[in-house]
Design a protein around this motif. Structure first.
Motif, PDB file in Angstrom:
ATOM      1  N   THR A   1     -29.579 -31.785 127.640  1.00 29.25           N
ATOM      2  CA  THR A   1     -28.984 -32.633 126.602  1.00 29.25           C
ATOM      3  C   THR A   1     -30.078 -33.172 125.686  1.00 29.25           C
ATOM      4  O   THR A   1     -29.919 -33.234 124.465  1.00 29.25           O
ATOM      5  N   HIS A   2     -31.207 -33.549 126.297  1.00 27.41           N
ATOM      6  CA  HIS A   2     -32.343 -34.055 125.511  1.00 27.41           C
ATOM      7  C   HIS A   2     -32.817 -33.020 124.493  1.00 27.41           C
ATOM      8  O   HIS A   2     -33.078 -33.341 123.337  1.00 27.41           O
ATOM      9  N   HIS A   3     -32.921 -31.772 124.908  1.00 32.76           N
ATOM     10  CA  HIS A   3     -33.389 -30.736 123.980  1.00 32.76           C
ATOM     11  C   HIS A   3     -32.360 -30.464 122.886  1.00 32.76           C
ATOM     12  O   HIS A   3     -32.710 -30.313 121.722  1.00 32.76           O
TER      13      HIS A   3
ATOM     14  N   TRP B   1     -47.815 -31.184 126.194  1.00 37.01           N
ATOM     15  CA  TRP B   1     -47.924 -30.316 125.004  1.00 37.01           C
ATOM     16  C   TRP B   1     -46.523 -30.157 124.440  1.00 37.01           C
ATOM     17  O   TRP B   1     -45.910 -29.095 124.447  1.00 37.01           O
ATOM     18  N   HIS B   2     -46.015 -31.298 123.952  1.00 33.30           N
ATOM     19  CA  HIS B   2     -44.574 -31.455 123.796  1.00 33.30           C
ATOM     20  C   HIS B   2     -44.046 -30.954 122.455  1.00 33.30           C
ATOM     21  O   HIS B   2     -42.869 -30.627 122.332  1.00 33.30           O
ATOM     22  N   ASN B   3     -44.921 -30.900 121.441  1.00 31.51           N
ATOM     23  CA  ASN B   3     -44.498 -30.317 120.166  1.00 31.51           C
ATOM     24  C   ASN B   3     -44.234 -28.826 120.385  1.00 31.51           C
ATOM     25  O   ASN B   3     -43.214 -28.278 119.957  1.00 31.51           O
TER      26      ASN B   3
ATOM     27  N   HIS C   1     -43.568 -27.462 123.302  1.00 33.77           N
ATOM     28  CA  HIS C   1     -42.459 -27.278 124.238  1.00 33.77           C
ATOM     29  C   HIS C   1     -41.096 -27.376 123.551  1.00 33.77           C
ATOM     30  O   HIS C   1     -40.190 -26.612 123.858  1.00 33.77           O
ATOM     31  N   HIS C   2     -40.954 -28.336 122.615  1.00 25.93           N
ATOM     32  CA  HIS C   2     -39.660 -28.441 121.941  1.00 25.93           C
ATOM     33  C   HIS C   2     -39.410 -27.266 121.003  1.00 25.93           C
ATOM     34  O   HIS C   2     -38.279 -26.876 120.765  1.00 25.93           O
ATOM     35  N   LYS C   3     -40.504 -26.716 120.466  1.00 24.63           N
ATOM     36  CA  LYS C   3     -40.365 -25.566 119.575  1.00 24.63           C
ATOM     37  C   LYS C   3     -40.049 -24.299 120.370  1.00 24.63           C
ATOM     38  O   LYS C   3     -39.251 -23.470 119.937  1.00 24.63           O
TER      39      LYS C   3
ATOM     40  N   ALA D   1     -45.191 -39.019 124.293  1.00 25.46           N
ATOM     41  CA  ALA D   1     -45.284 -37.669 123.729  1.00 25.46           C
ATOM     42  C   ALA D   1     -44.197 -37.402 122.688  1.00 25.46           C
ATOM     43  O   ALA D   1     -44.141 -36.324 122.108  1.00 25.46           O
ATOM     44  N   HIS D   2     -43.317 -38.391 122.450  1.00 25.39           N
ATOM     45  CA  HIS D   2     -42.405 -38.297 121.306  1.00 25.39           C
ATOM     46  C   HIS D   2     -42.878 -39.213 120.185  1.00 25.39           C
ATOM     47  O   HIS D   2     -42.145 -39.470 119.238  1.00 25.39           O
ATOM     48  N   MET D   3     -44.107 -39.747 120.300  1.00 23.69           N
ATOM     49  CA  MET D   3     -44.586 -40.724 119.335  1.00 23.69           C
ATOM     50  C   MET D   3     -45.999 -40.416 118.850  1.00 23.69           C
ATOM     51  O   MET D   3     -46.262 -40.474 117.661  1.00 23.69           O
TER      52      MET D   3
HETATM   53 ZN   LIG Z   1     -38.853 -34.210 124.669  1.00 21.18          ZN
END
Ligand SMILES: [Zn+2]
Ligand SMILES: [Zn+2]
Length: 411
Positions: A159-161, A299-301, A303-305, A270-272
């Motif tokens: 859901t977060h993604h 390495w969250h940028n 990971h979301h990509k 990591a969202h900020m």
């Molecule tokens: Zn995230």
């Protein structure tokens, strides 16, 4: 979702689907207010960045009633934190053998793997496949981490993604650092989260016998792995009831609370903070400190990509990037326990990073972090012989020039 669950959900209106302790026992919150999100979706059909509808929802979301506090979770979290403080007192009072403190660190990494390699990369994202033995092992470690059952964790995370940084994100960064970190655990989920979560396919995990078993016996497995095992290991390492006491508080309670915060930092810090070489328009960022805390999940940028990449980052330890979870998965693959590791094509990444850095530079807001994303500039700045050394320098540079501009960096 079976009707039985929906009935249970409505009957326990205050305390369902909220996260760690409560939802683990009652499950399953996603049954209310989907009409809200549906209504918005009919009015808005923008298409950009993978979550178009949800971005529209966040812009037009009506003013919501005040958050409903989930007191069960607030009280539980408070007690856990008091317990963690008591464990720190024990350490300061010299009542914990260094071997038991080391055990606490070891179980931080072990239970962390139950989240990162298990609930996250294996079950939520299906970024690789694991043999039964490894799935049992990871499920046990997951219970040690006590962050809700794998099923529930994966549903929240999918859901977060899907709804990242919108009202349909369980830990929506738009509501501030504290909410994204742990506030979301303390209040009832936003109706948009329920609505989206209900639409997330979970059949794959419902078909996984290990996930189903852990869900059914969640409380028992948590008691055994999160509390009893650390106490027994403490008794073995330090000896006697004192060792069991130290093991319970330090490698059990304190370690549990610590790992909770390290995991939450992925959703908050990591969202900020950090650079965004892969998707500059999104909030998720590349954050070394979070990676250290969450054993390679910062390495969250990236990971979301590229959420299906089992490394959850472009680089790995051989390239100087801290990603022990990838190392663990690779070792399991060498032992024949892991197959089908999905990885984003490297050649597409360099181009993407350079393009984003150039765009940022054209806009005049090139920061040192984006500058680092440009390989050619990096090579000029640091006369390194290989990519590995360059990445190591990059990571160190991230600490040094955090928040400074490229001009400062080049001076
Ligand atoms: Zn995230
Ligand atoms: Zn993820």
């Amino acid at each position: 979702m079976p009707d039985k669950m929906q009935v249970a959900t409505l009957a326990n209106d205050d305390a369902v689907g909220e996260y760690v302790p409560v939802a683990s026992f009652h499950d399953d919150g996603f049954s209310v207010a989907e009409e809200v999100a549906d209504a918005h979706q009919h009015h808005h059909h923008h298409h950009h960045h993978g979550a178009p509808i949800l971005r529209a929802v966040v812009e037009t979301a009506p003013v919501l009633p005040k958050d409903k506090l989930v007191w069960y979770n607030i009280v539980t979290l408070t007690l856990w934190h008091i317990g963690a403080l008591y464990a720190i007192r024990l350490i300061c009072a010299g009542r914990v053998a260094s071997s038991v403190s080391a055990l606490g660190v070891a179980l931080w990494w072990a239970s962390g793997l139950g989240i990162t390699a298990g609930a996250h990369r294996l079950w939520a994202h299906k970024s690789y496949s694991a043999k039964l033995e490894l799935r049992v092992f990871l499920a046990a470690l997951n219970s040690m981490a006590f962050q809700g059952s794998i099923h529930e964790w994966a549903r929240d995370h999918r859901t977060h993604h899907k709804g990242s940084d919108t009202t349909a994100d369980p830990h929506n960064m738009g509501r501030g650092f504290f909410f994204a970190h742990m506030g979301w655990v303390c209040v009832r989920k936003h109706p948009d989260v329920f609505a989206l979560g209900r639409k997330i396919p979970m059949d794959d995990l419902e078909a996984d016998a290990v996930v189903a078993w852990q869900k059914r016996h969640y409380l028992l497995s948590v008691l055994a792995m999160c509390y009893v095992a650390p106490a027994l290991l403490g008794a073995w390492l330090q000896g006697g009831p004192d060792g069991a006491w130290a093991g319970f508080w330090v490698a059990g309670v304190l370690r549990h609370v610590w790992v909770l915060h390290m995991t939450w930092l992925v959703n908050s810090a990591a969202h900020m903070w950090g650079d965004k070489p892969y998707d500059p328009e999104s909030k998720p960022s590349e954050n070394l400190l979070v990676s250290i805390g969450a054993i390679g999940e910062g390495w969250h940028n990236y990971h979301h990509k590229f959420p299906s990449d089992y490394a959850a980052g472009e680089y790995d330890v051989t390239q100087g990037s801290y990603n022990p979870t990838k190392l663990f998965i690779d070792c399991c693959a060498a032992l024949g326990l892991v197959t089908d590791r999905k990885r984003q094509k490297r050649s597409t990444l360099a181009g993407l990073r350079v393009k984003n850095a150039r765009l940022a530079s054209q806009r005049g807001d090139l920061t040192c972090k984006q500058l680092r994303a440009d390989d050619s500039l990096l090579r000029t700045l640091f006369d390194t012989r290989g990519r590995g050394a360059a990445v190591l320098v990059e990571n160190m540079a991230q600490l040094v020039c955090f928040g400074t501009s490229s001009e400062n960096f080049l001076q």
